[in-house]
Design an enzyme around this catalytic site. Structure first.
Site, PDB file in Angstrom:
ATOM      1  CG  ASP A  27      69.404 -22.139  46.353  1.00  0.00           C
ATOM      2  OD1 ASP A  27      68.952 -21.598  45.324  1.00  0.00           O
ATOM      3  OD2 ASP A  27      70.430 -21.743  46.922  1.00  0.00           O
ATOM      4  CD  GLU A 214      68.437  -9.252  43.016  1.00  0.00           C
ATOM      5  OE1 GLU A 214      67.447  -9.796  43.526  1.00  0.00           O
ATOM      6  OE2 GLU A 214      69.526  -9.842  42.818  1.00  0.00           O
TER       7      GLU A 214
END
Length: 370
Positions: A27, A214
């Protein structure tokens, strides 16, 4: 015309080099024109009327320095991926675009639970994506080239469907699925929340990668390793928080490794770094806001199994070719370094040993011919 990236010095065409893509979201890889057409088919409003304008919108929204803001762009991409036809088309074009980038093996990650609003079941979404991937592989083969791909079925870490999605992945392991992942907002949602799912996956011998390091630090990485049994870390750049700079001189930096970093390096747990994305989401904010500040090179020099990835080609306006070129510009990497990154990825791929060795041979042959 697409930008042509060549390696400074010998002029090697980077796009023509064989590559492996381990961290690339379905996506996050739509073509803007496809997004417009799919949105029109379902009557979904978009923020621009043409592909160029939509491309600019994604660039503006994605450069916020926040993972939370960055993730909001996926509300639009997932909205047009709610039908069998939409999923299949996006997956097919995804493979075509990987091959055009020189990728010979790609793992495509996506979260089936985000594609159920128009009546598809979880299994139907996986089947639709697999159909598109296989069509894309056939398209590439018809052009006289080859590519191999696999699905990484992903659970959203803030939801409570981890075990259900893990079971889905295992059901389709012989029909295109090669592994499992958790993704989404990282801070506050440790992998330990999905310990039952990870226990199940371990019992079924399905490999796992986990987004960690992250938008959160060592606690998240530690949980990915020991609750998630992660064989790879999605991004993982904040493992650099566990490096202690002992001293520096004009030529060298002397570093000690903390226990988590030591474990990751010694076990050769691959880091799925995505340089442009890491800048956009603020993953490397502790070190700076330019690519030269990215801890990638330090980790590479210390012997970590670093790999280079795109994360989301649409949001970052990038390709694997471009990411390699940017790293070369920042750190002076040459063809030998690029080959090392690809061999690292081949060794970390969720494939049987014989297949990984075959990939490594393809990489070596391709670089020898460059």
């Amino acid at each position: 015309m697409p930008t042509e990236y060549r390696l400074e010095g010998d002029g090697t065409n980077i796009q023509a080099l064989p590559k492996i893509s381990l961290h690339d979201h379905l996506d996050g890889g739509l073509r803007p024109q496809t997004l417009l057409e799919l949105a029109d088919e379902i009557g979904h409003e978009v923020p621009a009327s043409d592909a160029e304008g939509l491309d600019r919108w994604f660039a503006e929204q994605s450069n916020s320095g926040s993972l939370v803001e960055y993730l909001k762009t996926f509300d639009l991409t997932t909205a047009v991926m709610q039908t069998r036809e939409g999923l299949t088309r996006v997956a097919r074009e995804f493979v075509q675009d990987l091959a055009a980038d020189g990728v010979i093996y790609g793992e495509i990650r996506w979260a089936p639970e985000q594609h159920l609003t128009r009546g598809l079941s979880l299994d139907e979404t996986v089947e639709a994506v697999q159909s598109g991937l296989e069509q894309g592989v056939d398209d590439v083969r018809a052009q006289g080239r080859g590519i191999r791909v696999g699905q990484l079925v992903t659970a959203m870490r803030h939801a409570d469907r981890g075990l259900e999605i893990a079971e889905l992945a295992v059901r389709h392991r012989d029909r295109g699925v090669v592994g499992f992942d958790i993704a989404g907002a990282e801070a506050g949602f440790l992998p330990s929340r999905h310990r039952t799912a990870f226990d199940y996956l371990a019992s079924q011998y399905l490999p796992v990668t986990v987004h960690a390091g992250e938008a959160d630090g060592l606690e998240s990485i530690r949980s990915a390793l020991f609750d998630g049994r992660a064989l790879r870390l999605g991004h993982g750049v904040r493992i650099a928080e566990d490096l202690i700079i002992d001293r520096q001189d004009d030529e060298n930096t002397y570093v000690s490794l903390g226990p988590v970093a030591q474990w990751v390096r010694d076990r050769e747990i691959a880091l799925e770094t995505s340089p442009s994305s890491n800048l956009q989401t603020g993953a490397i904010a502790a070190w700076g806001d330019e690519l030269i500040d990215h801890p990638f090179d330090l980790l590479y020099q210390l012997g970590f199994r670093v790999t280079v990835n795109t994360d989301n080609r649409l949001q970052s306006g990038t390709t694997l070719t471009r990411e390699l070129a940017l790293l070369s510009d920042a750190f002076g990497y040459d063809l030998e370094d690029f080959e090392t990154f690809q061999l690292n990825a081949a060794a970390a791929a969720f494939l049987p040993l014989d297949d990984r060795e075959e990939l490594a041979e393809q990489i070596q042959n391709g670089f020898d011919d460059a």
